[in-house]
Enzyme design. Structure first.
Site, PDB file in Angstrom:
ATOM      1  N   ASP A 251       0.864  -1.171   0.000  1.00 57.91           N
ATOM      2  CA  ASP A 251       0.000   0.000   0.000  1.00 57.91           C
ATOM      3  C   ASP A 251       0.906   1.229   0.000  1.00 57.91           C
ATOM      4  O   ASP A 251       1.778   1.358   0.867  1.00 57.91           O
ATOM      5  CB  ASP A 251      -0.880  -0.027   1.259  1.00 57.91           C
ATOM      6  CG  ASP A 251      -2.229   0.624   1.049  1.00 57.91           C
ATOM      7  OD1 ASP A 251      -2.260   1.735   0.487  1.00 57.91           O
ATOM      8  OD2 ASP A 251      -3.246   0.033   1.452  1.00 57.91           O
TER       9      ASP A 251
ATOM     10  N   ASP B  62      -2.850   4.855  -2.321  1.00 59.09           N
ATOM     11  CA  ASP B  62      -3.848   5.526  -1.494  1.00 59.09           C
ATOM     12  C   ASP B  62      -4.161   6.937  -2.010  1.00 59.09           C
ATOM     13  O   ASP B  62      -3.234   7.732  -2.246  1.00 59.09           O
ATOM     14  CB  ASP B  62      -3.281   5.612  -0.068  1.00 59.09           C
ATOM     15  CG  ASP B  62      -4.319   5.968   0.971  1.00 59.09           C
ATOM     16  OD1 ASP B  62      -5.210   5.142   1.214  1.00 59.09           O
ATOM     17  OD2 ASP B  62      -4.220   7.066   1.550  1.00 59.09           O
TER      18      ASP B  62
ATOM     19  N   HIS C 178     -11.422  -2.169   3.313  1.00 62.05           N
ATOM     20  CA  HIS C 178     -11.340  -1.848   4.739  1.00 62.05           C
ATOM     21  C   HIS C 178     -12.055  -0.549   5.108  1.00 62.05           C
ATOM     22  O   HIS C 178     -12.092  -0.202   6.281  1.00 62.05           O
ATOM     23  CB  HIS C 178      -9.862  -1.762   5.144  1.00 62.05           C
ATOM     24  CG  HIS C 178      -9.162  -0.636   4.452  1.00 62.05           C
ATOM     25  ND1 HIS C 178      -8.939  -0.622   3.081  1.00 62.05           N
ATOM     26  CD2 HIS C 178      -8.665   0.531   4.909  1.00 62.05           C
ATOM     27  CE1 HIS C 178      -8.342   0.500   2.755  1.00 62.05           C
ATOM     28  NE2 HIS C 178      -8.151   1.214   3.843  1.00 62.05           N
ATOM     29  N   ASP C 179     -12.582   0.163   4.113  1.00 58.66           N
ATOM     30  CA  ASP C 179     -13.309   1.407   4.379  1.00 58.66           C
ATOM     31  C   ASP C 179     -14.820   1.260   4.180  1.00 58.66           C
ATOM     32  O   ASP C 179     -15.562   2.208   4.439  1.00 58.66           O
ATOM     33  CB  ASP C 179     -12.836   2.526   3.432  1.00 58.66           C
ATOM     34  CG  ASP C 179     -11.375   2.905   3.616  1.00 58.66           C
ATOM     35  OD1 ASP C 179     -10.868   2.781   4.753  1.00 58.66           O
ATOM     36  OD2 ASP C 179     -10.746   3.313   2.620  1.00 58.66           O
TER      37      ASP C 179
ATOM     38  N   GLU D 242      -6.185   4.395  -5.991  1.00 59.40           N
ATOM     39  CA  GLU D 242      -7.453   4.683  -5.322  1.00 59.40           C
ATOM     40  C   GLU D 242      -7.820   6.130  -5.607  1.00 59.40           C
ATOM     41  O   GLU D 242      -7.034   7.030  -5.312  1.00 59.40           O
ATOM     42  CB  GLU D 242      -7.335   4.463  -3.812  1.00 59.40           C
ATOM     43  CG  GLU D 242      -8.681   4.552  -3.118  1.00 59.40           C
ATOM     44  CD  GLU D 242      -8.615   5.046  -1.673  1.00 59.40           C
ATOM     45  OE1 GLU D 242      -9.566   4.767  -0.922  1.00 59.40           O
ATOM     46  OE2 GLU D 242      -7.646   5.729  -1.303  1.00 59.40           O
TER      47      GLU D 242
HETATM   48  O1  TEU Z   1      -9.254   6.263   1.923  1.00 57.35           O
HETATM   49  C1  TEU Z   1      -9.636   7.385   1.217  1.00 57.35           C
HETATM   50  C2  TEU Z   1     -11.056   7.797   1.162  1.00 57.35           C
HETATM   51  O2  TEU Z   1     -11.324   8.740   0.480  1.00 57.35           O
HETATM   52  C3  TEU Z   1     -12.183   7.244   1.888  1.00 57.35           C
HETATM   53  O3  TEU Z   1     -12.647   6.041   1.453  1.00 57.35           O
HETATM   54  C4  TEU Z   1     -11.985   7.347   3.370  1.00 57.35           C
HETATM   55  O4  TEU Z   1     -11.629   6.126   3.905  1.00 57.35           O
HETATM   56  C5  TEU Z   1     -13.203   7.803   4.119  1.00 57.35           C
HETATM   57  O5  TEU Z   1     -14.045   6.735   4.306  1.00 57.35           O
HETATM   58  C6  TEU Z   1     -13.931   8.968   3.549  1.00 57.35           C
HETATM   59  O6  TEU Z   1     -15.192   9.048   4.199  1.00 57.35           O
HETATM   60  C7  TEU Z   1      -7.896   5.963   2.023  1.00 57.35           C
HETATM   61  C8  TEU Z   1      -7.712   4.716   2.845  1.00 57.35           C
HETATM   62  O7  TEU Z   1      -8.309   3.633   2.195  1.00 57.35           O
HETATM   63  C9  TEU Z   1      -8.262   4.955   4.215  1.00 57.35           C
HETATM   64  O8  TEU Z   1      -8.254   3.815   5.018  1.00 57.35           O
HETATM   65  C10 TEU Z   1      -7.442   6.057   4.834  1.00 57.35           C
HETATM   66  O9  TEU Z   1      -7.999   6.411   6.079  1.00 57.35           O
HETATM   67  C11 TEU Z   1      -7.375   7.292   3.951  1.00 57.35           C
HETATM   68  O10 TEU Z   1      -7.138   7.008   2.598  1.00 57.35           O
HETATM   69  C12 TEU Z   1      -6.238   8.185   4.400  1.00 57.35           C
HETATM   70  O11 TEU Z   1      -5.020   7.551   4.158  1.00 57.35           O
END
Ligand code: TEU
Length: 568
Positions: free
Chosen positions: A101, A209, A340-341, A268
C-alpha cells in the site's frame, strides 16, 4: 481470443489483507505478518493471484497505519522486515504476488520529514508540506483564521496551527496526516526512490492511497460551503488536480518502466470520473493500470456516508454499466464491493440473516463476472457481516469517532447520530473469523476490536468444510476467471436494464455467450422480459447458488444467481 500480449493481471484476482485484523501470531491482540504467513494455505485454497497488504510500515497508528512515520521499515506491532521478506518468499513460492500500500498523499506528523519541516521553517523540508499563514487580517488561532475553508475527511478543519511558527499545515485526513507538497521535485524523487527500493526487494506493485489527490491547485482556493456549516468542500482544488497525469506518468517512468515481469498498479481515486479513468488507465499513457472508482459505493449515501439511504438497483446497474462501457475500448476496470473502508456487502445490499449464504454468493457472482480485475476483501469470502455496536466506546476508527464527537458538539441527538452510523469502517475491521473458538481463532490475547459474535457459525473452518459455502463459491468464481477467456475478455452487455430487482448481463467472446443473472431481492422474480428465454432455459449451467440449479423459465428464487453458457 485474448490477446497474447495482454498483461497478466487481466486474468488475476486480488485479495486484500488488513493486517491488524487478519491473524495475530503473538497474542498481543493485533494481527501481524507471522499471522499471515501461518494462514497462506487459506489464500492458496481460495486460488487468488495477488495479495494487497494494507500498510505495515512504522506508524503511530492514528489511522491504523495510513499515517506512516518510516516508509522503509515494518512497525514492531506487525513484525520485522525479515518477516515481510519471508511472507514475500512464501507467497511467491505459491505463485502469489504481493502489492504494498503506497500512502504518499500524506505522511505521519511523526515522519522525520515533517518533524524537520515543522521544527525549522528554514529547513529544506519546510516546503515538502503545505504551510500557510492565517487568513489575511486574522490572527493565528482565531476562529475561521484557517488559510482555506476546507473540511477534513475526518471532520473539522483541514488545517492545524503550529503555535511555534504561527502557520498552519494542511491535512486532508487526520491532523496526524499532513499532506505532502508534490509541487516539490525533491518530494517526488524521495517517493520514487523509496518505491524502487520496495520493487528491488521483490514486491510486485502498489495499491496507491488517494493518489488522485497528489496534485493540488497551489492557490488553494476556498470551496463551496457544505450544507449550512462553516466548512467548505475543497475537492475541486485537489481531486485530479492540474498536474496529476504528469505526476503519475513521471512516477511510472521513474519506478516501473522496463521492469519484467510487469508490475501491477492500482490508484485509489475518490471522485474520479469515467473520462479521467480512461486517461489514467490508457496503457499508452503509462500512468496506472487500473483505478478504484467510488461511484457505485456512493449510491446509498444521501449526501454523506453518515446519512445512508436504500440502494436503488436501477442506479447501481446504470452506474456499473457506464463504467463497463466507458473502459471497454481503452483502459481497465477494477471491481469491488468491499474493502477496509466499506461496510460488508452482504449486510449492505444482501440479506445477512436468513439468506446470508445465498445473497453473499449472488453478489459475488455478479461482481466477478464483470469485465475487470476483481478484489476480494478478507472475510468477504466467508460472507462476514456488519457489526451492531451499541455505544461509541466500541468504535475504534478515527473517522467514526471524530464524526460522532463533532455531531454531538453541533448539538445533534447522540442516539440518532449513532443509529445513522451504519456505513462506518469498523464493520470491515472486526477480526477475521477463522473458527468457532473464543476470539474466532484470531488471537489468544484480547482483540483490539470486538470479534463478531456470529463467528460461532460464520468462520473459515466451517466454510472450507462445506462445499455449498460462500468460500467455495468464491473459489469457483476465481477458477472461472482463470479458465474461461470469456470472463476475462468477453464483451459486456447489460440486459433487463429496467428490471428493478434483477441484475443481468451477457459476456460474449467468439462463438461463446454467457448470461449472468442475479436476483437482488428476497422475493421471487420472473424473467418474462428476457430475450430467448427458452434458449437460455436449455443452456449449459456454469454456476448456480441454489439446490437443483436454475430454471430460467420459472424465474429466479430469492437472491438466486445463475451463470449460463451457450454457443452461437
Ligand atoms: O481512503 C480514502 C477515502 O477517500 C475514503 O474512502 C476514506 O476512507 C473515508 O471513508 C472517507 O469518508 C484511504 C484509505 O483507504 C483509508 O483507510 C485512509 O484512512 C485514507 O485514505 C487516508 O489515508
Amino acid at each position: 481470443m485474448a490477446s497474447m500480449h495482454a498483461p497478466w493481471w487481466r486474468a488475476a484476482v486480488v485479495y486484500q489483507i488488513y493486517p491488524r485484523s487478519f491473524a495475530d501470531s503473538d497474542g498481543d491482540g493485533v494481527g501481524d505478518l507471522r499471522g499471515i504467513i501461518e494462514h497462506v494455505d487459506h489464500l492458496v485454497a481460495l486460488g487468488v493471484d495477488v495479495v494487497w497488504l494494507s500498510p505495515i510500515y512504522r506508524s503511530p497508528q492514528d489511522d491504523n497505519g495510513y499515517d506512516i512515520a518510516d516508509y522503509q521499515d515494518v512497525d514492531p506491532l506487525f513484525g520485522t522486515l525479515a518477516d515481510l521478506d519471508e511472507l514475500i518468499a512464501v507467497l511467491h513460492g505459491h505463485g502469489i504476488k504481493l502489492l504494498m500500500d503506497l500512502v504518499v498523499n500524506h505522511t505521519s506528523d511523526e515522519h522525520p520529514w515533517f518533524v524537520a519541516s515543522r521544527d525549522d521553517p528554514r529547513s529544506p523540508q519546510r516546503d515538502w508540506y503545505w504551510w500557510r499563514p492565517p487568513r489575511p487580517g486574522m490572527a493565528a488561532g482565531d476562529p475561521g483564521a484557517e488559510p482555506t475553508n476546507w473540511r477534513s475527511f475526518f471532520s473539522g478543519p483541514a488545517w492545524e496551527l503550529d503555535e511555534a511558527s504561527g502557520e498552519y499545515y494542511l491535512h486532508l485526513f487526520s491532523r496526524k496526516q499532513p499532506d505532502l507538497n508534490w509541487e516539490q521535485p525533491a518530494v517526488r524523487e524521495a517517493v520514487y526512490s523509496m518505491m524502487r527500493w520496495w520493487m528491488d526487494r521483490g514486491v510486485d506493485g502498489f495499491r496507491m492511497d488517494v493518489v488522485n489527490m497528489l496534485s493540488k491547485d497551489p492557490t488553494l482556493p476556498d470551496g463551496p460551503v457544505l450544507d449550512g456549516g462553516v466548512y467548505g468542500d475543497g475537492s475541486a482544488a485537489y481531486l485530479c488536480g492540474p498536474r496529476i497525469h504528469e505526476f503519475l506518468h513521471e512516477m511510472h517512468e521513474a519506478v516501473f518502466a522496463g521492469r519484467d515481469p510487469v508490475a501491477l498498479t492500482v490508484g485509489e481515486m475518490p471522485g474520479v470520473t469515467i473520462d479521467e479513468a480512461v486517461r489514467f488507465t490508457d496503457p499508452h499513457r503509462r500512468e496506472v493500470d487500473m483505478v478504484f472508482q467510488f461511484e457505485h459505493v456512493g449510491l446509498d449515501h444521501d449526501g454523506s456516508k453518515w446519512s445512508p439511504r436504500p440502494l436503488d438497483l436501477l442506479e447501481l446497474k446504470a452506474s456499473m454499466g457506464r463504467w463497463q462501457h466507458g473502459l471497454a475500448a481503452t483502459g481497465w476496470n477494477s471491481l469491488y464491493w468491499c474493502n477496509h473502508d466499506q461496510p460488508r456487502v452482504v449486510s449492505r445490499w444482501g440479506d445477512d440473516g436468513q439468506h446470508r449464504v445465498r445473497s453473499a454468493t449472488m453478489l459475488a457472482t455478479i461482481l466477478h463476472l464483470h469485465r475487470g480485475t476483481p478484489y476480494v476483501y478478507q472475510g468477504e469470502e466467508l460472507g462476514m457481516t456488519n457489526v451492531a455496536f451499541s455505544s461509541i466506546e466500541e468504535f475504534r476508527d478515527i473517522e467514526a469517532r471524530n464524526h460522532y464527537a463533532s455531531a454531538i458538539e453541533r448539538g445533534e441527538d447522540p442516539e440518532a447520530v449513532l443509529a445513522a452510523m451504519t456505513h462506518h469502517r469498523d464493520n470491515a475491521r472486526t477480526p477475521m473469523q477463522w473458527d468457532d473458538s473464543a476470539h474466532a481463532g484470531f488471537t489468544t490475547g484480547t482483540p483490539w476490536i470486538a470479534v463478531h459474535p456470529n463467528h460461532t457459525t460464520v468462520n473459515a473452518r466451517a466454510a472450507r468444510a462445506d462445499e455449498r459455502s460462500v468460500f467455495h463459491h468464491y473459489r469457483r468464481l476465481i477458477e472461472l476467471r482463470h479458465t474461461s477467456p470469456v470472463v476475462v475478455d468477453g464483451d459486456f452487455t447489460m440486459v433487463l436494464a429496467d428490471h428493478p430487482h434483477v441484475y443481468a448481463f451477457t459476456r460474449a467472446l467468439g462463438a461463446e455467450t454467457w448470461l449472468v443473472l442475479g436476483n437482488v431481492s428476497g422475493a421471487p422474480q420472473d424473467l418474462d422480459g428476457l430475450d430467448e428465454r427458452d434458449v437460455w432455459d436449455r443452456a449449459d449451467v456454469v454456476l448456480s447458488n441454489v439446490e437443483g440449479g436454475p430454471q430460467v423459465r420459472r424465474g429466479l428464487r430469492p437472491w438466486e444467481a445463475a451463470v449460463l453458457r451457450r454457443l452461437g
